[in-house]
Design a protein around this motif. Sequence first.
Motif, PDB file in Angstrom:
ATOM      1  N   LEU A  44       3.865  -6.266  -5.983  1.00  0.00           N
ATOM      2  CA  LEU A  44       2.559  -5.644  -5.794  1.00  0.00           C
ATOM      3  C   LEU A  44       2.098  -5.732  -4.340  1.00  0.00           C
ATOM      4  CD1 LEU A  44       0.830  -6.854  -9.074  1.00  0.00           C
ATOM      5  CD2 LEU A  44       1.653  -4.558  -8.570  1.00  0.00           C
ATOM      6  N   THR A  45       2.660  -6.664  -3.581  1.00  0.00           N
ATOM      7  CA  THR A  45       2.391  -6.716  -2.141  1.00  0.00           C
ATOM      8  C   THR A  45       2.942  -5.461  -1.478  1.00  0.00           C
ATOM      9  OG1 THR A  45       2.501  -9.130  -2.182  1.00  0.00           O
ATOM     10  CG2 THR A  45       2.749  -8.072  -0.039  1.00  0.00           C
ATOM     11  N   ASP A  46       4.131  -5.059  -1.890  1.00  0.00           N
ATOM     12  CA  ASP A  46       4.716  -3.807  -1.400  1.00  0.00           C
ATOM     13  C   ASP A  46       3.878  -2.611  -1.831  1.00  0.00           C
ATOM     14  OD1 ASP A  46       6.780  -3.842   0.369  1.00  0.00           O
ATOM     15  OD2 ASP A  46       8.383  -3.762  -1.115  1.00  0.00           O
ATOM     16  N   SER A  47       3.358  -2.644  -3.062  1.00  0.00           N
ATOM     17  CA  SER A  47       2.517  -1.545  -3.550  1.00  0.00           C
ATOM     18  C   SER A  47       1.268  -1.398  -2.687  1.00  0.00           C
ATOM     19  CB  SER A  47       2.099  -1.785  -5.010  1.00  0.00           C
ATOM     20  OG  SER A  47       3.220  -1.730  -5.866  1.00  0.00           O
ATOM     21  N   PHE A  48       0.656  -2.527  -2.325  1.00  0.00           N
ATOM     22  CA  PHE A  48      -0.520  -2.496  -1.461  1.00  0.00           C
ATOM     23  C   PHE A  48      -0.175  -1.793  -0.146  1.00  0.00           C
ATOM     24  CE2 PHE A  48      -3.245  -4.051   1.892  1.00  0.00           C
ATOM     25  CZ  PHE A  48      -4.505  -4.133   1.316  1.00  0.00           C
ATOM     26  N   ALA A  49       0.953  -2.193   0.449  1.00  0.00           N
ATOM     27  CA  ALA A  49       1.368  -1.594   1.721  1.00  0.00           C
ATOM     28  C   ALA A  49       1.637  -0.100   1.571  1.00  0.00           C
ATOM     29  CB  ALA A  49       2.609  -2.308   2.249  1.00  0.00           C
ATOM     30  N   GLU A  50       2.277   0.287   0.480  1.00  0.00           N
ATOM     31  CA  GLU A  50       2.592   1.704   0.267  1.00  0.00           C
ATOM     32  C   GLU A  50       1.322   2.536   0.106  1.00  0.00           C
ATOM     33  OE1 GLU A  50       5.249   1.707  -3.034  1.00  0.00           O
ATOM     34  OE2 GLU A  50       6.828   0.646  -1.942  1.00  0.00           O
ATOM     35  N   ILE A  51       0.316   1.969  -0.557  1.00  0.00           N
ATOM     36  CA  ILE A  51      -0.958   2.687  -0.720  1.00  0.00           C
ATOM     37  C   ILE A  51      -1.639   2.859   0.637  1.00  0.00           C
ATOM     38  CG2 ILE A  51      -3.282   2.538  -1.719  1.00  0.00           C
ATOM     39  CD1 ILE A  51      -1.909   1.031  -4.121  1.00  0.00           C
ATOM     40  N   VAL A  52      -1.634   1.792   1.433  1.00  0.00           N
ATOM     41  CA  VAL A  52      -2.227   1.877   2.774  1.00  0.00           C
ATOM     42  C   VAL A  52      -1.509   2.939   3.599  1.00  0.00           C
ATOM     43  CG1 VAL A  52      -2.547   0.640   4.966  1.00  0.00           C
ATOM     44  CG2 VAL A  52      -3.094  -0.497   2.795  1.00  0.00           C
ATOM     45  N   ILE A  53      -0.190   2.908   3.594  1.00  0.00           N
ATOM     46  CA  ILE A  53       0.598   3.861   4.382  1.00  0.00           C
ATOM     47  C   ILE A  53       0.376   5.289   3.892  1.00  0.00           C
ATOM     48  CG2 ILE A  53       2.968   4.588   4.907  1.00  0.00           C
ATOM     49  CD1 ILE A  53       3.646   1.493   4.742  1.00  0.00           C
ATOM     50  N   GLY A  54       0.250   5.454   2.565  1.00  0.00           N
ATOM     51  CA  GLY A  54       0.064   6.785   2.000  1.00  0.00           C
ATOM     52  C   GLY A  54      -1.294   7.387   2.302  1.00  0.00           C
ATOM     53  N   LEU A  55      -2.320   6.526   2.419  1.00  0.00           N
ATOM     54  CA  LEU A  55      -3.687   7.016   2.646  1.00  0.00           C
ATOM     55  C   LEU A  55      -4.113   6.921   4.112  1.00  0.00           C
ATOM     56  CD1 LEU A  55      -5.347   5.487  -0.539  1.00  0.00           C
ATOM     57  CD2 LEU A  55      -4.841   7.901  -0.138  1.00  0.00           C
ATOM     58  N   LYS A  56      -3.420   6.090   4.885  1.00  0.00           N
ATOM     59  CA  LYS A  56      -3.626   5.943   6.336  1.00  0.00           C
ATOM     60  C   LYS A  56      -5.091   5.731   6.742  1.00  0.00           C
ATOM     61  CE  LYS A  56      -0.077   5.672   9.051  1.00  0.00           C
ATOM     62  NZ  LYS A  56       0.541   6.752   9.806  1.00  0.00           N
ATOM     63  N   PRO A  57      -5.777   4.740   6.176  1.00  0.00           N
ATOM     64  CA  PRO A  57      -7.115   4.424   6.679  1.00  0.00           C
ATOM     65  C   PRO A  57      -7.001   3.834   8.081  1.00  0.00           C
ATOM     66  CG  PRO A  57      -6.374   2.685   5.226  1.00  0.00           C
ATOM     67  CD  PRO A  57      -5.325   3.763   5.152  1.00  0.00           C
ATOM     68  N   GLN A  58      -8.116   3.781   8.773  1.00  0.00           N
ATOM     69  CA  GLN A  58      -8.139   3.198  10.110  1.00  0.00           C
ATOM     70  C   GLN A  58      -7.716   1.729  10.081  1.00  0.00           C
ATOM     71  OE1 GLN A  58     -12.077   3.112  11.800  1.00  0.00           O
ATOM     72  NE2 GLN A  58     -11.424   2.219  13.734  1.00  0.00           N
TER      73      GLN A  58
END
Length: 311
Positions: A92-106
Amino acid sequence: MRTVDLFAGCGGMSLGFQKAGFEIISAFDNWKEAVACYSSNFDHNIEQIDLADAQVIINKLNNTRIDIIIGGPPCQDFSHAGKRTEGSRADLTDSFAEIVIGLKPQMYVMENVDRAQKSKAYKSARKKLAESGYGITEVILDASYCGVPQKRKRFFSIGKLEQEDNFLLPVIKDMLSERPTTLRDYFGDRLGLEYYYRHPRNYSRRGIFSIDEPAPTIRGVNRPVPAGYVGHPGDPIPLNDALRPLTFRERAQIQTFPEDFVFNGSKTSVEQMIGNAVPVDLAMFVGNAIRRYNTESAKEKKTKGKEVAAI
């Protein structure tokens, strides 16, 4: 900053960032009772959803303006209390990173137990986030130096697009208190006690604590004084009949939840929610550090702009 909280639990991280002036627009978690508790305390939406499938969240939020994603992926597989260092939840740590990368917030803020920094799961996630353009500040914070009356060490990975690594570290170091916060500092005499019992993981550790020190880490279990506890050389006073464990409400307040925060669910679930939560004021500390950094950066940019214009 418009904020999304992943793995929100009962809302410690959300409330802390909200207190720091962030706008929480949505939250997600897969624990039914924690979602119900969160819903009882916030006006914005929380959705019960399995965050293991990053693409589902990305699709759901793809057309939403998000400035920052915060969250603490489940830490049981990194916990000092567990026997395993890695496990299925670490994915789920990887999932968090993938969500961040997919949505690209500041920006993003990921929180976990201190030992998670050295895990394979975090190293994998960090590599992906860095390759996606995030400068990353990594810091282990002792909550007692951040205004929380509890010795609780937590790892924070804080990223911002197009920044150098460790961009936030000077601000964080400047904001840390010079000495730890004790229970007496935080509560005064409101607790109505001088000493209390906190069940140790084994009897080689002490179980009696004073309010003139930070509380030990609040865990997801709370036990009465057992017949098997005969005392420890490190105890500040001998075991006596007046000694008691803290109530769930006192433990929640040590996690810096307000007195009127609503906890619902079974007794076991409530204790677990409290123990799992990010201390509210620790999250606020991190949120305030981000706000200060952004404000100072904006002022510096404006000053440089004026200097260039003058030339």
